[in-house]
Design a protein around this motif. Sequence first.
Motif, PDB file in Angstrom:
ATOM      1  N   ARG A 244       0.834  -1.195   0.000  1.00  0.00           N
ATOM      2  CA  ARG A 244       0.000   0.000   0.000  1.00  0.00           C
ATOM      3  C   ARG A 244       0.868   1.244   0.000  1.00  0.00           C
ATOM      4  O   ARG A 244       1.870   1.328   0.717  1.00  0.00           O
ATOM      5  N   CYS A 246       0.976   4.302   1.476  1.00  0.00           N
ATOM      6  CA  CYS A 246       0.357   5.084   2.546  1.00  0.00           C
ATOM      7  C   CYS A 246       1.333   5.311   3.686  1.00  0.00           C
ATOM      8  O   CYS A 246       2.325   4.596   3.845  1.00  0.00           O
ATOM      9  N   ARG A 249       0.874   6.280   9.665  1.00  0.00           N
ATOM     10  CA  ARG A 249      -0.219   6.794  10.487  1.00  0.00           C
ATOM     11  C   ARG A 249      -1.587   6.536   9.878  1.00  0.00           C
ATOM     12  O   ARG A 249      -2.616   6.806  10.503  1.00  0.00           O
ATOM     13  N   GLU A 250      -1.597   6.030   8.639  1.00  0.00           N
ATOM     14  CA  GLU A 250      -2.856   5.802   7.925  1.00  0.00           C
ATOM     15  C   GLU A 250      -3.179   4.312   7.761  1.00  0.00           C
ATOM     16  O   GLU A 250      -4.085   3.959   7.005  1.00  0.00           O
ATOM     17  N   ILE A 251      -2.460   3.449   8.457  1.00  0.00           N
ATOM     18  CA  ILE A 251      -2.670   2.006   8.316  1.00  0.00           C
ATOM     19  C   ILE A 251      -4.062   1.627   8.832  1.00  0.00           C
ATOM     20  O   ILE A 251      -4.477   2.048   9.916  1.00  0.00           O
ATOM     21  N   THR A 252      -4.759   0.837   8.055  1.00  0.00           N
ATOM     22  CA  THR A 252      -6.096   0.378   8.435  1.00  0.00           C
ATOM     23  C   THR A 252      -5.986  -0.774   9.426  1.00  0.00           C
ATOM     24  O   THR A 252      -5.283  -1.759   9.166  1.00  0.00           O
ATOM     25  N   PRO A 253      -6.680  -0.699  10.565  1.00  0.00           N
ATOM     26  CA  PRO A 253      -6.621  -1.796  11.543  1.00  0.00           C
ATOM     27  C   PRO A 253      -7.241  -3.076  10.980  1.00  0.00           C
ATOM     28  O   PRO A 253      -8.102  -3.031  10.096  1.00  0.00           O
ATOM     29  N   VAL A 254      -6.799  -4.214  11.503  1.00  0.00           N
ATOM     30  CA  VAL A 254      -7.422  -5.498  11.176  1.00  0.00           C
ATOM     31  C   VAL A 254      -7.964  -6.095  12.475  1.00  0.00           C
ATOM     32  O   VAL A 254      -7.403  -5.861  13.552  1.00  0.00           O
ATOM     33  N   HIS A 285      -1.559  -1.810  16.499  1.00  0.00           N
ATOM     34  CA  HIS A 285      -1.811  -2.763  15.421  1.00  0.00           C
ATOM     35  C   HIS A 285      -1.288  -4.166  15.717  1.00  0.00           C
ATOM     36  O   HIS A 285      -1.502  -5.078  14.922  1.00  0.00           O
TER      37      HIS A 285
END
Length: 412
Positions: A244, A246, A249-254, A285
Amino acid sequence: MTITLNQATSRWPDVAALPNAPIRAAVAGVVFRHAMAGSAVRVRYPGGRMTGTSGPILDVHRPAALHARLGAAGLIGFGEAYQAGDWDSGDLVGVLTVLAGRMGTLIPPSLQWIRRFHGPRSPQAERNTPDGSRSNIARHYDLSNDLFALFLDESMSYSSALFASGSSDDLLTAQHRKIDRLLDRTGTTAGTLLLEIGTGWGELAIRAAQRGARVVSVTLSAEQRDLALRRAAAAGVADRVEVRLCDYREITPVPGGFDAIVSVEMVEAVGLDYWPAYADVLARHLAPHGRVGLQMITMAHDRMLATSDTYTWIHKYVFPGGLIPSVPAMTGVLGRAGLTVHDRLDFGLDYAETLRRWRAAFTGRTDEVAALGFDATFARTWNFYLAYCEAGFASRYLDVCQLVLGHGVREC
């Protein structure tokens, strides 16, 4: 190789322009002669006059120009004088290793206070905000994939290798040992959901996917992302590697968090003000049972404190916005985020060897560097950069370590 100032292109305005500050230049000349007299470096001037009796030789071709640059910009000016060809050395790493070993005392104690008022400050535009980080990363990593391929090994790993003790490893083997140690210590295996912060050109993600892990890797470099995806496809693991473009600070949580998080020599680009945010991202995360594997360049804590607000030649010409942490500083920040160190390995001399091999490859392919559109000043700049870094590790001024961390208290 001595170059003339008119060879420096518009890429290097402060190399092409010679400062006009005669009083500062005169003072700098005195300080330079004093510093060299107290070091194990011999200085050779035009006409053959030599100071010192032993050690590597620093050849001064244009003394007045060297002193003018030192007077205007201190150690940044020393690097710019090399870029411009005002000085040279047949043993560049040797000269810089001696100087790195005396970095804290090159300026006489009675003049140390001047450093607070001498030299430029870090530009606001280079602060590591999301936009600033993208710009800083692009200035280095998006130069050209083909350029990096000229001096890196086939894994395209741009971080310290880990050599077997007393071995004559080829660089690829040593790079894989570094990667495999991080993957082993974070428990990365078949079925692991792995987050990588800082993709590089994809070798760690590929190697993790070959173990059966599913990898989410983030980078700010469009050039690196494109090549990493192509390399993952060529390795047959494209279905297990997602890259990705990005910011960390913009990482999407799983759901449940990542089983493992790895980040290799990325924290140096985060910046002091953003270390807590970086540590918080790792902690938020990471799954409760998970492990973080960090590889980071370090320096002694007292030197970090003394130089944390200093704008250096490396910032100006190679890595804008960077700051090398100390281990105590970083473990403190990580600890406040709830992460505890479970394992540590320091291997700074391996980085000196890695850099020695990179520089030998780079200087051996100058015609190919030029064919990519990079001029003679660029070649001198990167020769100095690679030698400067090698000297830092060879002198033990710099180190590199791998840390493995987890939530909660340290395991027995």
